[in-house]
Write an enzyme that holds these catalytic residues in place. Structure first.
Site, PDB file in Angstrom:
ATOM      1  N   GLU A 191       0.842  -1.207   0.000  1.00 53.49           N
ATOM      2  CA  GLU A 191       0.000   0.000   0.000  1.00 53.49           C
ATOM      3  C   GLU A 191       0.873   1.252   0.000  1.00 53.49           C
ATOM      4  O   GLU A 191       0.563   2.235  -0.688  1.00 53.49           O
ATOM      5  CB  GLU A 191      -0.934  -0.002   1.207  1.00 53.49           C
TER       6      GLU A 191
ATOM      7  N   GLU B 174       1.612   6.262  -7.154  1.00 51.81           N
ATOM      8  CA  GLU B 174       0.567   7.205  -7.571  1.00 51.81           C
ATOM      9  C   GLU B 174       1.083   8.637  -7.546  1.00 51.81           C
ATOM     10  O   GLU B 174       0.796   9.419  -8.453  1.00 51.81           O
ATOM     11  CB  GLU B 174      -0.668   7.070  -6.679  1.00 51.81           C
TER      12      GLU B 174
END
Length: 127
Positions: free
Chosen positions: A69, A76
């Site tokens: 994560e 991102e």
């Protein structure tokens, strides 16, 4: 900043750990999925301790999901920086990183069922 060349330099290690902690704090503050995964992991660890189930597989799965994560969050950010406008390759990169987290989460849930399931069933079903 240039390295002093020593991997055992405590000041250097402490500084690096501070950067890493800042990344964890940022992700916890701004990423709802990371918060959910942290608390799901904490629950799984607490349940393993309560049920006296093997802790190592639970900890490894939690570490894997949380690490992926964090990598997803980093990817991102880099993709958004490199390609602020919508681009098909940016979408593929983001979707693939999110898929890695999903695959690890599914695997972690299956490990949880295998490791915690029998002890939890005994607790619920009684003697």
């Amino acid at each position: 900043m240039r390295s002093d060349g020593s991997a055992l330099n405590l000041r250097r290690w402490w500084r690096s750990a501070g950067f890493a902690w800042a990344g964890i704090q940022h992700s916890y503050r701004l990423q709802a999925n990371f918060r959910i995964e942290v608390w799901a992991g904490a629950l799984a660890v607490a349940l393993a301790l309560l049920l006296r189930a093997p802790l190592a597989p639970i900890l490894l799965c939690c570490g894997l999901v949380l690490s992926l994560e964090l990598m997803n969050t980093a990817l991102e950010a880099v993709v958004d920086l490199a390609s602020p406008e919508l681009h098909p390759l940016a979408k593929i990169a983001k979707d693939a990183a999110a898929a890695a987290v999903l695959v690890a989460s599914i695997a972690a849930a299956l490990v949880g069922v295998v490791v915690l399931g029998p002890a939890l069933w005994r607790l619920i079903a009684g003697p």
